[in-house]
Design an enzyme around this catalytic site. Structure first.
Site, PDB file in Angstrom:
ATOM      1  N   ASP A   1       3.869  -0.182   0.620  1.00 40.16           N
ATOM      2  CA  ASP A   1       3.455  -1.024  -0.500  1.00 40.16           C
ATOM      3  C   ASP A   1       2.675  -0.145  -1.480  1.00 40.16           C
ATOM      4  O   ASP A   1       1.479   0.087  -1.311  1.00 40.16           O
ATOM      5  CB  ASP A   1       2.588  -2.179   0.023  1.00 40.16           C
ATOM      6  CG  ASP A   1       2.156  -3.151  -1.065  1.00 40.16           C
ATOM      7  OD1 ASP A   1       2.377  -2.856  -2.261  1.00 40.16           O
ATOM      8  OD2 ASP A   1       1.578  -4.198  -0.717  1.00 40.16           O
TER       9      ASP A   1
ATOM     10  N   GLU B   1       0.859   0.002  -4.172  1.00 38.49           N
ATOM     11  CA  GLU B   1      -0.053  -0.612  -5.130  1.00 38.49           C
ATOM     12  C   GLU B   1      -1.449  -0.036  -4.932  1.00 38.49           C
ATOM     13  O   GLU B   1      -1.789   0.471  -3.869  1.00 38.49           O
ATOM     14  CB  GLU B   1      -0.125  -2.125  -4.913  1.00 38.49           C
ATOM     15  CG  GLU B   1       1.193  -2.848  -5.111  1.00 38.49           C
ATOM     16  CD  GLU B   1       1.006  -4.332  -4.876  1.00 38.49           C
ATOM     17  OE1 GLU B   1       0.843  -5.067  -5.873  1.00 38.49           O
ATOM     18  OE2 GLU B   1       1.016  -4.753  -3.697  1.00 38.49           O
TER      19      GLU B   1
END
Length: 302
Positions: A161, A163
Site C-alpha cells: 500500500d 501511501e
C-alpha cells in the site's frame, strides 16, 4: 484516497513512534490449514485496523447455507516502511507487534478455518517507500525483511500500500522506475508460494515494468483503493484477480455494497474488497453483498 485517508491520519501519526525492525526470522513451523467449506464466487477480502480491532473478527462470518467463510483473506493493517537516516526498514507499532507475537491466538485460528492472513505494508511519512530504493540490492534487502517476517510469524503473504511515504522528506529520493520492480521481483523469488497483493495506489502502482522486466504477473490480486466506488484497478491482471469494488464497512451504504457486488458478478471479476471490519455484528449488512456474491445470507458466530 478520500475516506481511507481520513481514517488513517491519526493512525499513521501513532505509527511514527517507530518500532525497531524485526529481527532475522527463524523458519516457522509448517501450518496445517483446514479445508474450508466450499463456496462458489469471488474471493472476499477484509482489512482489519488492528490498532482498535481483532483479526479474529474475520473468522466470525459464515454463509448461512453452507457454513463457508464469508472472508477468504484477512489483512493485518498495517506495518510500516520506515527510514533510519540511511536505509528503509520494516517497522511494527505496538498493536501490530502484539498480533504477530500472539500469532497462536490471533492468526492461527483464522488459518485453521481456511482463511489466509496477509500483512499490509504502508508508508509512514518518513520518506521511505517502495518506489525510491537507491539500488537493486537495497530493494532486495527490504524484500528479505518482508519474507523473513512472513516466515517467522507463519503469514500467508504481503500486501503493498504505497501511501503516506512522503517521498523526498528526510533527504530521501523521489520515486524511480526501477525500485518497485526490483522489490517485487526479489520478494516473489524469496516466497514463491505466498500471496503478494497490490493496493492500487501511489507511485509504485504505476511503475511495474523496468528494463524489460514486468512484475504484473507476480501479483496474486490487485484491488481498487477508493472506498465507496467501483473502479477497475489499472494493472494488467485477469479479471478473476481484480477487485473493482471497494467497500468501507463503516461508511459505504448497504445499497452501494450490494450494487458493487452485482457489478462484480456481472463483470466477471474475482475479488471483492472490504475494509474496517470491527467487532460489531453487522451480518445483516454483510448479507446484502453475500446474497449477491454467493446466494446466501451471512451469519455471525459471536
Amino acid at each position: 484516497m478520500i475516506l481511507f485517508a481520513c481514517v488513517l491520519t491519526l493512525m499513521c501519526t501513532a505509527m511514527a513512534s517507530g518500532a525497531e525492525a524485526a529481527p532475522a526470522a527463524a523458519p516457522a513451523k509448517k501450518q496445517h490449514h483446514m479445508h474450508a467449506a466450499a463456496k462458489s464466487g469471488p474471493v472476499s477480502v477484509a482489512y482489519v485496523e488492528v490498532n482498535s480491532d481483532s483479526m479474529l473478527n474475520v473468522g466470525k462470518y459464515k454463509l448461512a447455507g453452507s457454513g463457508a467463510n464469508v472472508f477468504d483473506i484477512g489483512v493485518i493493517f498495517a506495518a510500516n516502511i520506515n527510514y533510519d537516516g540511511s536505509q528503509a526498514y520494516l517497522s511494527f507499532n505496538q498493536q501490530v507487534q502484539s498480533v504477530l507475537d500472539n500469532a497462536a491466538t490471533q492468526i492461527r485460528p483464522l488459518q485453521q478455518q481456511g482463511i489466509k492472513v496477509e500483512l499490509s505494508i504502508l508508508g509512514n511519512h518518513q520518506g521511505a517507500g517502495f518506489a525510491n530504493f537507491p539500488s537493486q540490492s537495497a530493494a532486495a534487502a527490504f524484500a528479505k525483511q518482508l519474507s523473513d517476517t512472513v516466515s517467522k510469524y507463519g503469514l500467508d503473504g504481503i500486501d503493498f500500500d504505497d501511501e503516506y511515504a512522503d517521498y523526498g522528506v528526510n533527504g530521501t529520493a523521489q520515486p524511480n522506475d526501477s525500485s518497485f520492480v526490483y522489490l517485487v521481483q526479489a520478494l516473489r523469488q524469496d516466497m514463491p508460494d505466498k500471496l503478494i497483493t497490490l493496493y492500487d495506489i501511489g507511485p509504485s502502482a504505476s511503475r511495474l515494468s523496468y528494463n524489460g522486466v514486468d512484475v504484473t504477473s507476480m501479483f496474486d490480486y490487485a484491488w481498487n483503493p477508493w472506498y465507496g466506488s467501483f473502479d477497475v484497478p489499472g494493472i494488467g491482471l485477469p479479471k478473476d484477480r481484480l477487485s473493482p469494488a471497494a467497500v468501507d464497512l463503516g461508511s459505504t451504504s448497504a445499497d452501494t455494497a450490494a450494487n458493487m457486488a452485482q457489478q462484480t458478478v456481472d463483470g466477471g471479476y474475482g475479488v471483492y474488497l472490504t475494509y474496517n471490519l470491527t467487532s460489531t455484528d453487522i451480518h445483516d449488512y454483510i448479507s446484502r453483498f453475500t446474497d449477491v456474491l454467493y446466494g446466501s445470507d451471512a451469519v455471525h458466530s459471536g
